[in-house]
Design a protein around this motif. Sequence first.
Motif, PDB file in Angstrom:
ATOM      1  N   ALA A   5      68.813  32.670  18.847  1.00 37.55           N
ATOM      2  CA  ALA A   5      68.120  33.703  19.611  1.00 37.55           C
ATOM      3  C   ALA A   5      66.654  33.705  19.212  1.00 37.55           C
ATOM      4  N   VAL A   6      65.828  34.249  20.099  1.00 31.42           N
ATOM      5  CA  VAL A   6      64.405  34.345  19.782  1.00 31.42           C
ATOM      6  C   VAL A   6      64.219  35.528  18.831  1.00 31.42           C
ATOM      7  N   ASP A   7      63.623  35.264  17.653  1.00 30.15           N
ATOM      8  CA  ASP A   7      63.387  36.344  16.691  1.00 30.15           C
ATOM      9  C   ASP A   7      62.030  36.961  17.021  1.00 30.15           C
ATOM     10  N   LEU A   8      62.052  37.861  17.998  1.00 30.72           N
ATOM     11  CA  LEU A   8      60.793  38.420  18.498  1.00 30.72           C
ATOM     12  C   LEU A   8      59.990  39.161  17.426  1.00 30.72           C
ATOM     13  N   PRO A   9      60.629  40.000  16.598  1.00 31.19           N
ATOM     14  CA  PRO A   9      59.829  40.704  15.574  1.00 31.19           C
ATOM     15  C   PRO A   9      59.065  39.739  14.671  1.00 31.19           C
ATOM     16  N   ARG A  10      59.768  38.666  14.284  1.00 27.15           N
ATOM     17  CA  ARG A  10      59.108  37.733  13.364  1.00 27.15           C
ATOM     18  C   ARG A  10      57.955  37.006  14.079  1.00 27.15           C
ATOM     19  N   ILE A  11      58.226  36.521  15.313  1.00 22.15           N
ATOM     20  CA  ILE A  11      57.165  35.806  16.053  1.00 22.15           C
ATOM     21  C   ILE A  11      55.970  36.740  16.262  1.00 22.15           C
ATOM     22  N   TYR A  14      53.816  37.041  13.184  1.00 25.38           N
ATOM     23  CA  TYR A  14      52.940  35.883  12.977  1.00 25.38           C
ATOM     24  C   TYR A  14      51.791  35.862  13.995  1.00 25.38           C
ATOM     25  N   VAL A  15      52.125  36.173  15.257  1.00 24.52           N
ATOM     26  CA  VAL A  15      51.079  36.111  16.292  1.00 24.52           C
ATOM     27  C   VAL A  15      50.006  37.165  16.021  1.00 24.52           C
ATOM     28  N   ASN A  16      50.445  38.389  15.700  1.00 25.93           N
ATOM     29  CA  ASN A  16      49.475  39.472  15.484  1.00 25.93           C
ATOM     30  C   ASN A  16      48.599  39.175  14.265  1.00 25.93           C
ATOM     31  N   ALA A  17      49.246  38.673  13.193  1.00 29.16           N
ATOM     32  CA  ALA A  17      48.463  38.330  11.996  1.00 29.16           C
ATOM     33  C   ALA A  17      47.553  37.134  12.303  1.00 29.16           C
ATOM     34  N   GLY A  18      48.076  36.180  13.083  1.00 25.99           N
ATOM     35  CA  GLY A  18      47.321  34.963  13.422  1.00 25.99           C
ATOM     36  C   GLY A  18      46.048  35.297  14.184  1.00 25.99           C
ATOM     37  N   ILE A  19      46.130  36.266  15.094  1.00 24.43           N
ATOM     38  CA  ILE A  19      44.943  36.637  15.876  1.00 24.43           C
ATOM     39  C   ILE A  19      43.843  37.144  14.951  1.00 24.43           C
ATOM     40  N   VAL A  20      44.260  38.008  14.006  1.00 27.24           N
ATOM     41  CA  VAL A  20      43.265  38.555  13.067  1.00 27.24           C
ATOM     42  C   VAL A  20      42.699  37.422  12.206  1.00 27.24           C
ATOM     43  N   ALA A  21      43.583  36.555  11.700  1.00 27.93           N
ATOM     44  CA  ALA A  21      43.134  35.481  10.813  1.00 27.93           C
ATOM     45  C   ALA A  21      42.169  34.543  11.546  1.00 27.93           C
ATOM     46  N   LEU A  22      42.515  34.189  12.804  1.00 29.53           N
ATOM     47  CA  LEU A  22      41.657  33.255  13.546  1.00 29.53           C
ATOM     48  C   LEU A  22      40.327  33.913  13.927  1.00 29.53           C
ATOM     49  N   LEU A  23      40.370  35.220  14.184  1.00 31.10           N
ATOM     50  CA  LEU A  23      39.114  35.923  14.490  1.00 31.10           C
ATOM     51  C   LEU A  23      38.175  35.843  13.275  1.00 31.10           C
ATOM     52  N   VAL A  24      38.748  36.113  12.091  1.00 28.85           N
ATOM     53  CA  VAL A  24      37.937  36.077  10.859  1.00 28.85           C
ATOM     54  C   VAL A  24      37.428  34.659  10.610  1.00 28.85           C
ATOM     55  N   LEU A  25      38.314  33.662  10.807  1.00 28.90           N
ATOM     56  CA  LEU A  25      37.930  32.271  10.541  1.00 28.90           C
ATOM     57  C   LEU A  25      36.771  31.834  11.456  1.00 28.90           C
ATOM     58  N   PHE A  26      36.939  32.101  12.790  1.00 28.06           N
ATOM     59  CA  PHE A  26      35.880  31.675  13.717  1.00 28.06           C
ATOM     60  C   PHE A  26      34.570  32.424  13.446  1.00 28.06           C
ATOM     61  N   TRP A  27      34.714  33.685  13.079  1.00 31.61           N
ATOM     62  CA  TRP A  27      33.518  34.469  12.772  1.00 31.61           C
ATOM     63  C   TRP A  27      32.788  33.842  11.583  1.00 31.61           C
ATOM     64  N   TYR A  28      33.560  33.524  10.541  1.00 30.20           N
ATOM     65  CA  TYR A  28      32.988  32.918   9.335  1.00 30.20           C
ATOM     66  C   TYR A  28      32.286  31.598   9.672  1.00 30.20           C
ATOM     67  N   LEU A  29      32.981  30.724  10.478  1.00 29.01           N
ATOM     68  CA  LEU A  29      32.408  29.431  10.844  1.00 29.01           C
ATOM     69  C   LEU A  29      31.164  29.615  11.714  1.00 29.01           C
ATOM     70  N   GLY A  30      31.218  30.620  12.604  1.00 27.97           N
ATOM     71  CA  GLY A  30      30.070  30.873  13.487  1.00 27.97           C
ATOM     72  C   GLY A  30      28.851  31.290  12.691  1.00 27.97           C
ATOM     73  N   VAL A  31      29.058  32.077  11.627  1.00 33.00           N
ATOM     74  CA  VAL A  31      27.926  32.558  10.826  1.00 33.00           C
ATOM     75  C   VAL A  31      27.449  31.467   9.872  1.00 33.00           C
ATOM     76  N   ASN A  32      28.396  30.726   9.277  1.00 34.10           N
ATOM     77  CA  ASN A  32      28.024  29.803   8.204  1.00 34.10           C
ATOM     78  C   ASN A  32      27.902  28.346   8.611  1.00 34.10           C
ATOM     79  N   PHE A  67      55.566  45.112  19.949  1.00 35.36           N
ATOM     80  CA  PHE A  67      55.333  43.717  19.532  1.00 35.36           C
ATOM     81  C   PHE A  67      53.955  43.171  19.888  1.00 35.36           C
ATOM     82  N   GLY A  68      53.212  43.900  20.695  1.00 36.14           N
ATOM     83  CA  GLY A  68      51.867  43.433  21.025  1.00 36.14           C
ATOM     84  C   GLY A  68      51.865  42.331  22.071  1.00 36.14           C
ATOM     85  N   ILE A  69      50.813  41.544  22.013  1.00 36.62           N
ATOM     86  CA  ILE A  69      50.496  40.625  23.113  1.00 36.62           C
ATOM     87  C   ILE A  69      51.599  39.595  23.398  1.00 36.62           C
TER      88      ILE A  69
END
Length: 503
Positions: A5-11, A14-32, A67-69
Amino acid sequence: MARLAVDLPRIAKYVNAGIVALLVLFWYLGVNVSSGYHIGSAIFLVLFLLNFYYRHIQTKHALLRNFGIIAQARYMIESVGPELRQYLYASDVEEKPFSRAERAEVYRKAKDIDSSEAFGSLLNFDDEEIKLRHSLYPVDKKNMKKYSLTFGEERGIKNKYTIDKPFIVSAMSFGALGSNAVRSIARGVKAAGIPMNTGEGGYPKYHLMEKCDLIFQIGTAKFGVRNPDGSLNGDKLRDLSSKPEIKMIEIKFSQGAKPGKGGLLPKEKITEEISELRNVPMGQDVISPPHHIECTTPKNTVEFIKRVQDFSNLPVGIKMCIGSELEFRNLIKEMKKQKVFPDYISIDGAEGGTGAAPKSFMDNVGVPLFRALPLVQRILVEENVRDKLKLLCAGKLINPGKQLTAMALGADAVYTARGFMFALGCIQALQCNRNTCPVGITSHNPRFQKGLIIPDKARKVANYVKNLEHDFYELLASTGCKSVKDLTPDKVYIPKNAPCVRK
Ligand SMILES: Cc1cc2nc3c(=O)[nH]c(=O)nc-3n(C[C@H](O)[C@H](O)[C@H](O)COP(=O)(O)O)c2cc1C
């Protein structure tokens, strides 16, 4: 065994945390590193804000709040579910309302290509399916009698109307259909030599263009023949009936897809032209009343039929889906009392189609055709009036086997609407109510209509009729009947578990 079965809570985590992590990463790369990375920052910022909105602000969708987006993916996949099933997963015999195998038979007839198949039927041969009974002594085709049916002969009227093929295009209005579809069918049936019902769309401008034989339908809103109070305008009816193309009039009491409810044309489909032809405002759904204003009892209903006969001087039929058996019998009794009979009764099965109808009506109301037809035939015989009128019917009768079955059960001729839509190339996208029909049949949008090339589609309609007729006579011959008049219910094998007879 573990359940796959699809483990929606777990996915979602990861997706919600991933969005935040990628936002921070791109921001960091954009500045530095390079400001080009800020494109990524912008994308993930939008996703982050959207996700925040779904999870913490909006309150309508529990799934998005929990579950968000990622839950959007579910809505998206669900919305393309019908297409995925149609193209990838559904077998040839399981789609609804018509399986691919049923539709393919019409497509092949319309394209005039060989409709033989190999190896064996895809249908079930269980204790539910109705089949025709062949004879040990099939009739030689050259000894068969040509079909002919004359409407109005019982009343001995001057303007009788004769058909020489047992198929008629069932009511579909301009409004439900776009102009190219109407003209394609009209041109095709003119070539094929069968009539077409105009549906309840008012003045049949596009039908008349092709000069085919027409049955003008009077719906409960009486578009085209209406007084401001909703009653019949006899002068308008008389004018219309004097047009040489109009051969018969049909009073619609009800339709299988929505019996007990009037017609419905959604506002998305009301163009300026339709608003003029029907004399209705734009921008709001057009809902016809559930019954004719004149018809509230058997007595005034029969009187109304008589008025339409008198104003039109043409054969006049009535169309209805069967609800109460008693009401139908009482109507027939009243006809006997007044000595007034319609020239035909057309029975629409509850499985009938529509341009638009409330789902609760489509799914739940009315008697299906193969139940209703024997019942109506029985009542007409018991009341001793079967010879006073003709009996027509409709309800998924898109192939010759079903059509012949209906005639063995009592019908003198058959109507089909969706059969002709398939002949035009309908892909059963189920969007007739939205003005978005991808093949332009039920759309008024020029973008979709441009795919319907009238001469080509007209040819397909004519081919469909030609091949229906061919198979019809072949099947008839196999039953040992020289003429449709010899067809009787015992030519049909109805297993006791068939849905139409099951208690
Ligand atoms: C697009 C569409 C429009 C229709 N419009 C009308 C109509 O105007 N009046 C009517 O009595 N029935 C209307 N019907 C019902 C058909 O005339 C017919 O009774 C019903 O679909 C059963 O035939 P079928 O199973 O061969 O489609 C419409 C059906 C369709 C699919």
